[in-house]
Enzyme design. Structure first.
Site, short mmCIF file in Angstrom:
data_model
loop_
_atom_site.label_atom_id
_atom_site.label_comp_id
_atom_site.label_asym_id
_atom_site.label_seq_id
_atom_site.Cartn_x
_atom_site.Cartn_y
_atom_site.Cartn_z
N SER A 63 0.78 -1.37 0.09
CA SER A 63 0.07 0.02 -0.01
C SER A 63 0.89 1.32 0.01
O SER A 63 0.48 2.17 -0.87
CB SER A 63 -0.99 0.08 1.13
OG SER A 63 -1.93 -1.17 1.07
N PHE A 64 1.83 1.27 0.67
CA PHE A 64 2.86 2.45 0.75
C PHE A 64 3.19 2.88 -0.70
O PHE A 64 3.58 3.92 -0.86
CB PHE A 64 3.89 2.37 1.79
CG PHE A 64 4.56 3.73 2.06
CD1 PHE A 64 4.10 4.52 2.84
CD2 PHE A 64 5.81 4.10 1.49
CE1 PHE A 64 4.64 5.69 3.40
CE2 PHE A 64 6.24 5.33 1.77
CZ PHE A 64 5.68 6.08 2.69
N GLU A 65 3.67 1.84 -1.27
CA GLU A 65 4.08 2.13 -2.89
C GLU A 65 2.99 2.57 -4.03
O GLU A 65 3.30 2.94 -5.05
CB GLU A 65 4.52 0.72 -3.35
CG GLU A 65 5.86 0.27 -2.97
CD GLU A 65 5.65 -0.32 -1.22
OE1 GLU A 65 6.56 -0.27 -0.49
OE2 GLU A 65 4.72 -0.89 -1.21
N VAL A 88 -4.99 -2.35 4.30
CA VAL A 88 -4.15 -2.46 5.29
C VAL A 88 -5.00 -2.94 6.41
O VAL A 88 -6.15 -2.22 6.62
CB VAL A 88 -3.59 -1.12 5.54
CG1 VAL A 88 -2.46 -1.19 6.79
CG2 VAL A 88 -2.98 -0.53 4.45
N THR A 93 1.64 -4.20 15.78
CA THR A 93 2.44 -3.19 15.76
C THR A 93 1.93 -2.11 15.19
O THR A 93 0.82 -1.96 14.59
CB THR A 93 3.83 -3.54 14.96
OG1 THR A 93 3.24 -3.26 13.83
CG2 THR A 93 4.12 -4.65 15.44
N HIS A 95 2.84 -0.42 12.88
CA HIS A 95 3.01 -0.18 11.47
C HIS A 95 1.60 0.19 10.61
O HIS A 95 1.84 0.89 9.79
CB HIS A 95 3.53 -1.62 10.97
CG HIS A 95 3.58 -1.93 9.40
ND1 HIS A 95 4.83 -1.42 8.90
CD2 HIS A 95 3.05 -2.37 8.59
CE1 HIS A 95 4.75 -1.56 7.56
NE2 HIS A 95 3.86 -2.07 7.43
N ARG A 134 -15.98 -5.33 2.75
CA ARG A 134 -15.84 -4.05 1.80
C ARG A 134 -15.14 -4.42 0.34
O ARG A 134 -15.07 -3.44 -0.52
CB ARG A 134 -15.12 -3.14 2.62
CG ARG A 134 -15.97 -2.68 3.62
CD ARG A 134 -14.89 -1.83 5.00
NE ARG A 134 -15.84 -1.21 5.76
CZ ARG A 134 -16.30 -1.87 6.91
NH1 ARG A 134 -15.99 -3.45 6.92
NH2 ARG A 134 -17.03 -1.43 7.83
#
Length: 156
Positions: A63-65, A88, A93, A95, A134
């Site tokens: 997802s960050f990319e 996500v 943690t 994160h 979802r």
């Protein structure tokens, strides 16, 4: 938590997408979820007239990319809108918090600086079941919703 079905909308208020070109960036992480979102997104774009050859899909590892992938697509003059799709799921943690905040800020920045809309299709859920609900489950498909938003924003 969503309280409505993400796939329910008034189709009469969606413009014709037959002359539009869409970029979709989808994360490989949680592929059963993001794959279902992608299927919903593409199906809804086509339902409103988008031609299959005008829907360009690229994948990124996580997802960050999605930020980088979406940015690269905004640099292409041919897209009317870009859609990001990711999932996500909260873990043990912090994160989860960093990824969700980073992607949200990155996509918001792209929307403020790009000449085309970037549609936010990141599921941020507490557990896997919420994500499945979802991604074509009991609460519809976020991919459907993102497709409708992309068509409307492309006409904005």
């Amino acid at each position: 938590m969503a309280t409505k079905n993400l796939s329910n909308y008034d189709a009469s208020h969606v413009p014709d997408a037959s002359n539009m070109i869409f970029g979709i960036v989808v994360a490989d992480w949680n592929p059963d979820i993001t794959g279902a979102m992608l299927e919903g997104c593409v199906s809804t774009l086509e339902k409103h007239g988008a031609l299959p050859e005008n829907i360009h899909v690229k994948t990124v590892p996580g997802s960050f990319e999605l930020i980088y992938g979406a940015h690269q697509m905004t640099l292409n003059d041919g897209y009317d809108a870009v859609i990001i799709l990711g999932s996500v799921i909260r873990g043990e943690t912090p994160h989860f918090d960093y990824i969700c905040q980073g992607v949200t800020a990155g996509i918001a920045r792209l929307n403020a600086t790009s000449s085309i809309p970037v549609v936010f299709g990141l599921l941020t859920t507490n557990d896997r079941q919420q994500a499945l609900d979802r991604a074509g489950g009991r609460l519809g498909n976020k991919g459907d919703e993102c497709a409708v938003v992309a068509i409307k924003m492309a006409k904005f």
